[in-house]
Design an enzyme around this catalytic site. Structure first.
Site, PDB file in Angstrom:
ATOM      1  N   SER A 145       0.719  -1.135   0.012  1.00 47.18           N
ATOM      2  CA  SER A 145      -0.118   0.114   0.026  1.00 47.18           C
ATOM      3  C   SER A 145       1.040   1.289   0.197  1.00 47.18           C
ATOM      4  O   SER A 145       0.325   2.362   0.023  1.00 47.18           O
ATOM      5  CB  SER A 145      -0.812  -0.116   1.173  1.00 47.18           C
ATOM      6  OG  SER A 145      -0.246   0.010   2.303  1.00 47.18           O
ATOM      7  N   LEU A 186       3.441   3.948   1.262  1.00 43.03           N
ATOM      8  CA  LEU A 186       3.506   4.817   2.678  1.00 43.03           C
ATOM      9  C   LEU A 186       2.183   5.292   3.147  1.00 43.03           C
ATOM     10  O   LEU A 186       1.786   6.460   3.244  1.00 43.03           O
ATOM     11  CB  LEU A 186       4.600   5.989   2.752  1.00 43.03           C
ATOM     12  CG  LEU A 186       5.955   5.344   2.990  1.00 43.03           C
ATOM     13  CD1 LEU A 186       6.928   6.469   2.871  1.00 43.03           C
ATOM     14  CD2 LEU A 186       6.094   4.587   4.470  1.00 43.03           C
ATOM     15  N   HIS A 187       1.244   4.393   3.314  1.00 44.89           N
ATOM     16  CA  HIS A 187      -0.311   4.885   3.757  1.00 44.89           C
ATOM     17  C   HIS A 187      -0.381   4.011   4.920  1.00 44.89           C
ATOM     18  O   HIS A 187       0.100   2.944   5.071  1.00 44.89           O
ATOM     19  CB  HIS A 187      -1.066   4.784   2.594  1.00 44.89           C
ATOM     20  CG  HIS A 187      -0.765   5.464   1.360  1.00 44.89           C
ATOM     21  ND1 HIS A 187      -1.007   6.866   1.053  1.00 44.89           N
ATOM     22  CD2 HIS A 187      -0.199   5.083   0.205  1.00 44.89           C
ATOM     23  CE1 HIS A 187      -0.399   7.333  -0.153  1.00 44.89           C
ATOM     24  NE2 HIS A 187      -0.076   6.225  -0.780  1.00 44.89           N
ATOM     25  N   ALA A 188      -1.402   4.910   5.899  1.00 40.93           N
ATOM     26  CA  ALA A 188      -1.739   4.249   6.880  1.00 40.93           C
ATOM     27  C   ALA A 188      -1.152   3.583   7.739  1.00 40.93           C
ATOM     28  O   ALA A 188      -0.092   4.030   8.300  1.00 40.93           O
ATOM     29  CB  ALA A 188      -3.450   3.198   6.527  1.00 40.93           C
ATOM     30  N   PRO A 230       1.572   1.347   6.988  1.00 40.77           N
ATOM     31  CA  PRO A 230       3.124   1.504   7.202  1.00 40.77           C
ATOM     32  C   PRO A 230       3.695   2.736   7.437  1.00 40.77           C
ATOM     33  O   PRO A 230       4.674   2.933   8.045  1.00 40.77           O
ATOM     34  CB  PRO A 230       3.095   1.054   5.337  1.00 40.77           C
ATOM     35  CG  PRO A 230       2.175   0.212   5.064  1.00 40.77           C
ATOM     36  CD  PRO A 230       0.902   0.682   5.951  1.00 40.77           C
TER      37      PRO A 230
END
Length: 90
Positions: free
Chosen positions: A12, A14-16, A18
């Site tokens: 995903s 660098l979102h949520a 991570p």
């Protein structure tokens, strides 16, 4: 100053989740670390919100830069984190 360019491995980007894991790790580093996507602005690596504004997806290259005591070690530790799929981490 220490600098290193790495590819993001998380599915995903660098979102949520991570971004949260990475920001927390960056905040624990002795050096001040920034992260930058090519053509973008550098942001504080310890800020989850700023990380998400990068729009960095899987396979994108980002550059880590650190200044201060432990700069090399900080960049190495955070680069190793980005090279792992943080979505798969428990």
């Amino acid at each position: 100053m220490a600098e290193r360019t790495v590819k993001i491995a998380s599915s995903s980007g660098l979102h949520a989740r991570p971004a949260g894991i990475f920001a927390q790790a960056a905040a624990q580093q002795p050096a001040t670390v920034t992260i930058e996507k090519a053509g973008g602005n550098a942001v504080q690596a310890s800020s989850m919100l700023m990380l998400m504004t990068l729009g960095a997806g899987q396979g994108d290259e980002v550059t880590l830069r650190a200044e201060g005591e432990g700069a090399d070690e900080s960049v190495d530790a955070l680069a190793a984190l980005l090279e792992k799929d943080l979505d798969a981490e428990e």
